[in-house]
Design a protein around this motif. Sequence first.
Motif, PDB file in Angstrom:
ATOM      1  N   LEU A   1      15.734  21.182   4.850  1.00  0.00           N
ATOM      2  CA  LEU A   1      16.360  20.779   6.110  1.00  0.00           C
ATOM      3  C   LEU A   1      16.559  19.272   6.028  1.00  0.00           C
ATOM      4  O   LEU A   1      15.619  18.499   6.124  1.00  0.00           O
ATOM      5  CB  LEU A   1      15.480  21.167   7.301  1.00  0.00           C
ATOM      6  CG  LEU A   1      16.160  21.223   8.675  1.00  0.00           C
ATOM      7  CD1 LEU A   1      15.271  21.982   9.671  1.00  0.00           C
ATOM      8  CD2 LEU A   1      16.467  19.839   9.229  1.00  0.00           C
ATOM      9  N   TYR A   2      17.801  18.876   5.830  1.00  0.00           N
ATOM     10  CA  TYR A   2      18.120  17.462   5.644  1.00  0.00           C
ATOM     11  C   TYR A   2      18.153  16.718   6.979  1.00  0.00           C
ATOM     12  O   TYR A   2      17.624  15.623   7.113  1.00  0.00           O
ATOM     13  CB  TYR A   2      19.455  17.324   4.917  1.00  0.00           C
ATOM     14  CG  TYR A   2      19.946  15.907   4.787  1.00  0.00           C
ATOM     15  CD1 TYR A   2      19.316  15.012   3.917  1.00  0.00           C
ATOM     16  CD2 TYR A   2      21.035  15.454   5.531  1.00  0.00           C
ATOM     17  CE1 TYR A   2      19.767  13.704   3.795  1.00  0.00           C
ATOM     18  CE2 TYR A   2      21.489  14.159   5.410  1.00  0.00           C
ATOM     19  CZ  TYR A   2      20.851  13.276   4.545  1.00  0.00           C
ATOM     20  OH  TYR A   2      21.295  11.981   4.439  1.00  0.00           O
ATOM     21  N   GLU A   3      18.801  17.324   7.983  1.00  0.00           N
ATOM     22  CA  GLU A   3      18.836  16.729   9.314  1.00  0.00           C
ATOM     23  C   GLU A   3      19.192  17.803  10.337  1.00  0.00           C
ATOM     24  O   GLU A   3      19.762  18.842   9.996  1.00  0.00           O
ATOM     25  CB  GLU A   3      19.825  15.568   9.386  1.00  0.00           C
ATOM     26  CG  GLU A   3      21.262  15.924   9.102  1.00  0.00           C
ATOM     27  CD  GLU A   3      22.183  14.711   9.167  1.00  0.00           C
ATOM     28  OE1 GLU A   3      21.809  13.722   9.839  1.00  0.00           O
ATOM     29  OE2 GLU A   3      23.257  14.743   8.554  1.00  0.00           O
ATOM     30  N   SER A   4      18.848  17.521  11.588  1.00  0.00           N
ATOM     31  CA  SER A   4      19.116  18.462  12.672  1.00  0.00           C
ATOM     32  C   SER A   4      20.442  18.182  13.366  1.00  0.00           C
ATOM     33  O   SER A   4      20.938  19.026  14.113  1.00  0.00           O
ATOM     34  CB  SER A   4      17.983  18.409  13.710  1.00  0.00           C
ATOM     35  OG  SER A   4      16.752  18.806  13.150  1.00  0.00           O
ATOM     36  N   ASN A   5      20.996  17.002  13.161  1.00  0.00           N
ATOM     37  CA  ASN A   5      22.223  16.604  13.860  1.00  0.00           C
ATOM     38  C   ASN A   5      23.197  15.912  12.904  1.00  0.00           C
ATOM     39  O   ASN A   5      23.044  14.715  12.654  1.00  0.00           O
ATOM     40  CB  ASN A   5      21.882  15.674  15.024  1.00  0.00           C
ATOM     41  CG  ASN A   5      23.117  15.291  15.819  1.00  0.00           C
ATOM     42  OD1 ASN A   5      23.855  16.145  16.245  1.00  0.00           O
ATOM     43  ND2 ASN A   5      23.333  13.987  15.995  1.00  0.00           N
ATOM     44  N   PRO A   6      24.160  16.655  12.315  1.00  0.00           N
ATOM     45  CA  PRO A   6      24.340  18.105  12.470  1.00  0.00           C
ATOM     46  C   PRO A   6      23.319  18.868  11.626  1.00  0.00           C
ATOM     47  O   PRO A   6      22.782  18.318  10.657  1.00  0.00           O
ATOM     48  CB  PRO A   6      25.750  18.330  11.934  1.00  0.00           C
ATOM     49  CG  PRO A   6      25.913  17.259  10.905  1.00  0.00           C
ATOM     50  CD  PRO A   6      25.181  16.053  11.436  1.00  0.00           C
ATOM     51  N   MET A   7      23.039  20.119  11.995  1.00  0.00           N
ATOM     52  CA  MET A   7      22.110  20.928  11.224  1.00  0.00           C
ATOM     53  C   MET A   7      22.633  21.075   9.800  1.00  0.00           C
ATOM     54  O   MET A   7      23.694  21.661   9.566  1.00  0.00           O
ATOM     55  CB  MET A   7      21.932  22.298  11.872  1.00  0.00           C
ATOM     56  CG  MET A   7      21.031  23.244  11.084  1.00  0.00           C
ATOM     57  SD  MET A   7      19.332  22.621  10.881  1.00  0.00           S
ATOM     58  CE  MET A   7      18.710  22.828  12.551  1.00  0.00           C
TER      59      MET A   7
END
Length: 332
Positions: free
Chosen positions: A196-202
């Motif tokens: 999971l690199y980032e949540s925003n964007p997923m």
Amino acid sequence: MSNSSSIRWMIVTLIEALWDRPVRSWNDPKGVFFNVGNGSINRTAEGYVLTNRIQNHYTSLGRHHPSQKEKIQTISYVQWINMDMDLHIVGSHLIDQSLLYQKSVRPVDRQLIIGLEDMRLFETNLPGAYGFIASTGHFEEWDVTSNQNQFWGQCLGTLTNDQRKVNWVVPLQYEHRRIMEKNWLPFMVGNELRVLYESNPMTILAPANGVCEIVHKREKNDLPTFRGSGSPIPYGASRFLYTIHEQGVLWGDLPLTDRYFYSHRFVEMDQDYQITRISPLFNFREEGVEYTCGHCLSHDGTTLLIPYSSSNGTDSNLMAVAVKTVEKMLDA
């Protein structure tokens, strides 16, 4: 007011814990004080394993201070702790990182930070064999202006079967990476490693031998302040549970008087990497810089175990939170 400071003025509550206790303080034989924390935890057949980052400085108000009067390099060690089913410590050791030093693209003595930081464990397809993703500057570009490494990246590695030594490590390469990269969250989907690199964007990556490809990316969410903390774990019916932190700053009137604050959220997502529930902000113990790199369910599935470090950095703490409490927070 910027996003980085707005959290300071939001409602943040203390999490309701079943219990909360220190895991291990650390001092070397010479009496030099070390900062302990940023733990990651996994279940095993015999109990649990936990890793701690240990550094030769202490933390106050979110800032690092060397443990000796003279200026020294930061050295980052990784402590491996074995626990039984009742969460009693049955053994511990420091992980040998010599392979990382051998593969360093620049002289080790010119690194700003030596070693691995914020190790996040995952169990590989081989029983009892562990891999990790961690922060490091050993594979980064050279800053000719300061003659020191100024960049920070992520690396992928594995440990020997006795977990005493790094036996393989490569830099993680991603075409859209930033100069400063931290908080990549590894997790397994079946037999495949995902990040999971980032949540925003997923954004979900597949790190094949260190070269990352996007396997999933959604349009931006309204989650600009989410930063990764604890890696996703299987949770409930076909869901994952991970944690994020949001940073706030109370700006001081004098140099070096700014105060930093980290608060946290539980985030649930489904197998399609769609976020389904988000908890309100919470702290573990106090207002300040608290941090965690992982969590796991107890063997009976009723309790979430979360290692975290507190603002003073003197101890790694382990907290138990009832799954019923987590559920209540996610539904709030």
